[in-house]
Design an enzyme around this catalytic site. Sequence first.
Site, short mmCIF file in Angstrom:
data_model
loop_
_atom_site.label_atom_id
_atom_site.label_comp_id
_atom_site.label_asym_id
_atom_site.label_seq_id
_atom_site.Cartn_x
_atom_site.Cartn_y
_atom_site.Cartn_z
N ASN A 84 -61.70 3.23 -61.04
CA ASN A 84 -60.96 3.48 -62.27
C ASN A 84 -61.87 3.43 -63.49
O ASN A 84 -62.85 2.69 -63.53
CB ASN A 84 -59.80 2.49 -62.42
N GLU A 108 -61.65 3.20 -67.85
CA GLU A 108 -60.82 2.94 -69.03
C GLU A 108 -61.67 3.13 -70.29
O GLU A 108 -62.90 2.96 -70.24
CB GLU A 108 -60.27 1.50 -69.00
N HIS A 155 -57.35 6.84 -63.12
CA HIS A 155 -57.04 5.93 -62.02
C HIS A 155 -57.99 6.16 -60.85
O HIS A 155 -58.58 7.23 -60.71
CB HIS A 155 -55.59 6.12 -61.58
N GLU A 177 -57.53 6.69 -57.66
CA GLU A 177 -57.20 7.80 -56.77
C GLU A 177 -57.42 9.14 -57.46
O GLU A 177 -57.78 10.13 -56.81
CB GLU A 177 -55.74 7.69 -56.30
N CYS A 224 -50.26 2.98 -57.35
CA CYS A 224 -49.17 2.94 -58.32
C CYS A 224 -48.40 4.25 -58.29
O CYS A 224 -48.83 5.24 -57.67
CB CYS A 224 -49.73 2.67 -59.72
#
Length: 359
Positions: free
Chosen positions: A146, A148, A159, A161, A186
């Site tokens: 991930n 950010e 994310h 995935e 998620c």
Amino acid sequence: MSAVSSSTSGSTPSAVTSQNASASSSVSVLSTSGATAQSGEIAQKSAQEFNVSSSSSSTAAQVIQAEVIAKLSQESQYIRDILGTKPFVIDTTKAQQLTKLLGNDTDKLLRYLVPFARPFARPPISNYHVGAAAMGKSGTIYLGVNLEFVGFPLNAAVHGEQFLLANARSHGETELTAIAVSAAPCGHCRQFLNEIEAADALKIMFQTSKSGKKATDVSTNLARLLPESFGPQDLGIKGGLLTPVAFPKSTNRDPLTAKAIDAAHASYAPYTKILSGVAIKTKDGKMYSGSSLENAAFNPSLSPLQAALVCLVVDMRKYDEISEVVLAETQGTKASQVGSTQELLKSIAPGAQFRLEKL
């Protein structure tokens, strides 16, 4: 998957906590992750198999535990040696070597690779490291983490995935057969995975645990994780996000512009029909590109800059190494990547030049 909790099964290394964390820092953390966190568990299991308590002070228990930890350490070092310093794409030869090492069990290998991926995540907001590993139909293994971005809304995050799928697509993969993740995907990621062809059959593996209870391995498929799903098939879209796109290569004389134009034509944009691609150039002249990757639910879509940044991270580069960015985009449309691309670029590489190439 993005940040959802401050804890997860296994050990989460205190790894790359800055957007511009260096590759060398990630590699140093890698050497202490994964197998080390699991050594006590595996040693205890092995001691139990010999009907000896691993907490016993007996010589037999100590010998067994030492042998198991030593074997685990050797396997981990061997895996690190095979992965090398750029582990995000594991070619078929290396994948076969690793599979053989773990008893020809592909599912076990994917699960085993997850903690090796996690330290390479860049989550400066949540400090929650996601790792993912998937097997492509080609036999190549792809890792994902991930990303950010400080100062931006949480929906700007990539994310784990999503990273994995963008990574696989950029390397020409046309199908994934199985994926292992550090925790249950998620809803955002389940929806994004639903964009690939034959998504229902995709095997998904993760660990789940309840407070005070031992973690349990889960193996399921996307159809069960995303019941009554809505996706491209409901809108009459054929193929999917990993379906190859044929297009004539750009003849633009500027290499970076040509790369951006090619990325735009490679877009997966069945919903807006807007072609947009980004090409990144680093200070040493290397180039990376990414295409717009749309989703039937719109919000889980990846921008071309996000996709290009995935390629940059796969090559273990830092954001502040970016010197120039070109966005190629269809003009006169209802949506545009210009504003979001410029703003994110100002945050992660404020000194980089930006150009727009109109298609």
